[in-house]
Design a protein around this motif. Structure first.
Motif, short mmCIF file in Angstrom:
data_model
loop_
_atom_site.label_atom_id
_atom_site.label_comp_id
_atom_site.label_asym_id
_atom_site.label_seq_id
_atom_site.Cartn_x
_atom_site.Cartn_y
_atom_site.Cartn_z
N ILE A 1 0.82 -1.21 0.00
CA ILE A 1 0.00 0.00 0.00
C ILE A 1 0.86 1.26 0.00
N THR A 2 2.03 1.22 0.64
CA THR A 2 2.89 2.41 0.66
C THR A 2 3.27 2.88 -0.74
N PRO A 3 3.80 2.02 -1.63
CA PRO A 3 4.08 2.49 -3.00
C PRO A 3 2.81 2.79 -3.80
N PHE A 4 1.71 2.09 -3.47
CA PHE A 4 0.42 2.35 -4.13
C PHE A 4 0.00 3.80 -3.89
N ILE A 5 0.11 4.26 -2.65
CA ILE A 5 -0.26 5.63 -2.30
C ILE A 5 0.78 6.63 -2.81
N VAL B 1 -0.34 6.27 9.56
CA VAL B 1 0.07 7.64 9.27
C VAL B 1 1.56 7.80 9.57
N ASP B 2 2.00 7.25 10.70
CA ASP B 2 3.42 7.32 11.06
C ASP B 2 4.29 6.60 10.02
N VAL B 3 3.78 5.47 9.52
CA VAL B 3 4.51 4.72 8.49
C VAL B 3 4.68 5.57 7.23
N ARG C 1 7.26 8.20 7.35
CA ARG C 1 8.62 7.69 7.19
C ARG C 1 8.93 7.29 5.76
N GLU C 2 7.96 6.72 5.06
CA GLU C 2 8.22 6.06 3.79
C GLU C 2 7.93 6.91 2.55
N VAL C 3 7.04 7.91 2.65
CA VAL C 3 6.63 8.69 1.47
C VAL C 3 7.27 10.07 1.52
N PRO C 4 8.14 10.38 0.55
CA PRO C 4 8.77 11.71 0.53
C PRO C 4 7.72 12.83 0.42
N GLN D 1 -4.49 15.98 0.12
CA GLN D 1 -4.47 15.07 -1.02
C GLN D 1 -4.45 13.62 -0.57
N VAL D 2 -4.22 13.40 0.71
CA VAL D 2 -4.17 12.05 1.25
C VAL D 2 -4.86 12.03 2.60
#
Length: 573
Positions: free
Chosen positions: A66-70, A94-96, A99-102, A112-113
């Protein structure tokens, strides 16, 4: 672009997803279907209208997808909405994403999210009486309207299910239908994640076949399957099984698709069929060597047919328990859940389902029922029989003291002996109740030789055999022999032991007065006794209960011209 075969042999296949894009997902022709790439690359290329299903075992797996999907959606100016079941999970994710999405902070600030829980969505709608499904529909409609006003291209929707309550699968399927409606009318890409370890196998199949793209991990590698238009569902089940081996092959039962005919002709059977029935899938498909109807225990075939047909007429799923006979002659209890597939006219075109071995469960239930029966016997005996004998003892002793008549002393001694016998039977019942569940190989002759040494009559033992039993078998033989000596007044006993491949037969033959015909068929029931000096009627009852626990059988025959024959059949070790 490479073919599926090339992809499967490619060194780059590790941690990739193979996605087959369909015409409704972007206008590709059949020869363009095979597509591969890293997770971010593939998720970046998914078209509007895609309905993706992910099965995960560990929490990290849905996060990894889901992280790369978003992230990909945010870069493309898509509105990204992630819905989880509860507040704590939403806060954690949200915390994840931070950390993972620039640049996630900026996307969040510009709305937007959004990461939200179904609990919060329910609170947003000011109508408490509405169902969660209705509040979700209203919430998603509002978000889509917001996308259009803000000139966002469309919505990427991720819905993560972390648990499915028992009996709530229909709610899940209704939610999937809501997503279908959204996909057909709006620019939406939906990714639904489900925990494969918490969903029944048949429901995994139902959920999977309700999506266009199915993704899971197999041996630490991502793998996927696309469900094309108008594909035969029987072949699709086979392909689903092949692709998601970790979801189906490792299940403790078999997934199947069969015709609704008297043979239950199989069109697809998973590999677990061999473990369950002893037959290979190829033996059952098309009734090549045997039909599934022939595997069902003869006494249960009518029951299975009637129950399934009733469910099909009512267009509902069914769950049934019944017995099968395996290729090796073993009797097993199975639990089956299935449902019919219907054409547009309402005719049944096939049945799909899942069958699992529940023999251990049934045996445990039988043991509990037997234990309850024994506890009732112990309670009744202690409260009634033993109390009666103690009353006789007390009354007789009082009369002896008063009248000095030895008749009353003899009555008391007789009652003492009966009480001692009852206590001995209670001890045997206790041994039966708390003996080990596991059976072990025991030699019949060795046990019999220990028992017959206590009786001053002639014995003849012919044959020998090892059976699956435990220490309580000695009490079985002792009760039968004591019954023949004390009540049957026999002066000799012949014991004949015979065996075949699976079964050992023991005949205990006495030459006494025999058992009256009026009670012969009931002599193994609780409290039934005969002859002079009648006992408690518990000894032979206990013998039968023990044989039942060994999954054997026992019955009584007449020995002409006189006497009785106890016939015991046990599973050979």
């Amino acid at each position: 672009m490479i073919t599926v075969a090339e992809f499967k042999s490619s060194a780059n296949a590790r941690k990739t997803i193979g996605l087959l894009r369909r015409q409704d997902l972007g206008g590709y022709s059949e020869r363009d279907l095979p597509m591969v790439g890293s997770i971010p690359t593939v998720l970046d290329s998914i078209q509007w209208g895609a309905h993706i299903c992910q099965f995960y075992r560990e929490r990290d797996e849905f996060v990894d997808l889901i992280t790369p999907f978003i992230s990909s959606g945010l870069d493309k100016k898509h509105y990204c909405l992630w819905i989880l079941q509860n507040r704590s999970s939403a806060d954690e994710m949200v915390d994840v994403l931070y950390r993972e999405v620039p640049g996630f902070d900026d996307f969040l600030r510009h709305e937007q999210v959004e990461v939200i829980s179904q609990e919060v969505i329910d609170e947003h709608v000011d109508k408490p009486a509405l169902s969660s499904l209705t509040t979700l529909r209203q919430y998603l409609k509002g978000k889509m309207d917001s996308c259009m006003v803000r000139n966002l291209e469309g919505m990427r929707l991720a819905i993560t299910t972390e648990s499915v309550e028992e009996g709530k699968i229909e709610h899940v399927m209704e939610r999937e239908q809501l997503i279908h409606e959204l996909l057909n009318s709006k620019k939406v890409i939906a990714l639904c994640s489900y925990p494969s370890t918490e969903i029944e196998p048949l429901e995994i199949t139902r959920i999977a076949l309700d999506h266009q793209i199915i993704i899971s991990k197999k041996d630490h590698d991502w793998t996927s399957l696309v469900i094309p238009f108008n594909q035969d569902k029987g072949s699709l089940l086979g392909e689903l099984h092949q692709t998601f081996e970790t979801l189906l092959s490792n299940l403790p039962g078999m997934v199947y698709r069969c015709r609704n005919d008297a043979s239950w002709t199989m069109e697809f059977v998973s590999d677990a069929c061999t473990i369950l029935t002893g037959y290979a899938p190829s033996d059952l498909v098309g009734n090549a060597k045997i039909s599934y109807a022939e595997i069902i225990h003869p006494e249960d075939r009518s029951f299975v047919w009637n129950e399934v047909q009733k469910a099909l007429r009512e267009r509902r799923s069914f769950t049934i328990e019944y017995r099968i006979i395996t290729r090796h002659g073993e009797e097993k209890w199975v639990w089956e859940q299935g449902q019919g597939l219907y054409d547009d006219s309402g005719n049944v075109i096939a049945i799909e389902g899942f069958i699992i071995d529940v023999t251990s469960k049934k045996r445990a239930e039988e043991s509990i029922m037997q234990l309850n029966d024994i506890l009732k016997v112990i309670n009744r005996t202690m409260r009634h029989d033993l109390l009666n004998e103690l009353t006789v003892i007390g009354g007789s002793l009082e009369l002896f003291v008063e009248m000095k008549n030895e008749k009353f002393l003899k009555n008391a001694l007789t009652a003492v002996k009966k009480s001692t016998e009852l206590i001995k039977r209670m001890k045997e019942l206790e041994q039966f109740a708390f003996s080990g569940i596991g059976l072990k190989p025991i030699r019949i002759r060795e046990v019999l030789e220990k028992v017959i040494g206590s009786y001053p009559i002639k014995f003849n033992i012919d044959g020998d055999c090892s059976v699956m039993a435990d220490e309580a078998l000695m009490s079985v033989f002792d009760n039968i022999i004591r019954n023949a000596v004390v009540h049957g007044k026999t002066d000799r006993i012949d014991i004949v032991i015979k065996s075949d491949t699976n079964t050992c037969e023991i005949k205990i033959i006495d030459f006494g007065v025999g058992i009256p015909e009026s009670i012969r068929n009931r002599i193994l029931e609780e409290g039934v006794s005969y002859g002079n000096g009648r006992g408690s009627g518990l000894g032979l009852y206990l013998a039968k209960k023990t044989i039942d626990r060994y999954h054997g059988c026992i019955h009584v025959e007449e020995n002409k011209p006189q006497g009785a024959i106890f016939v015991i059949n046990l599973k050979r070790a």
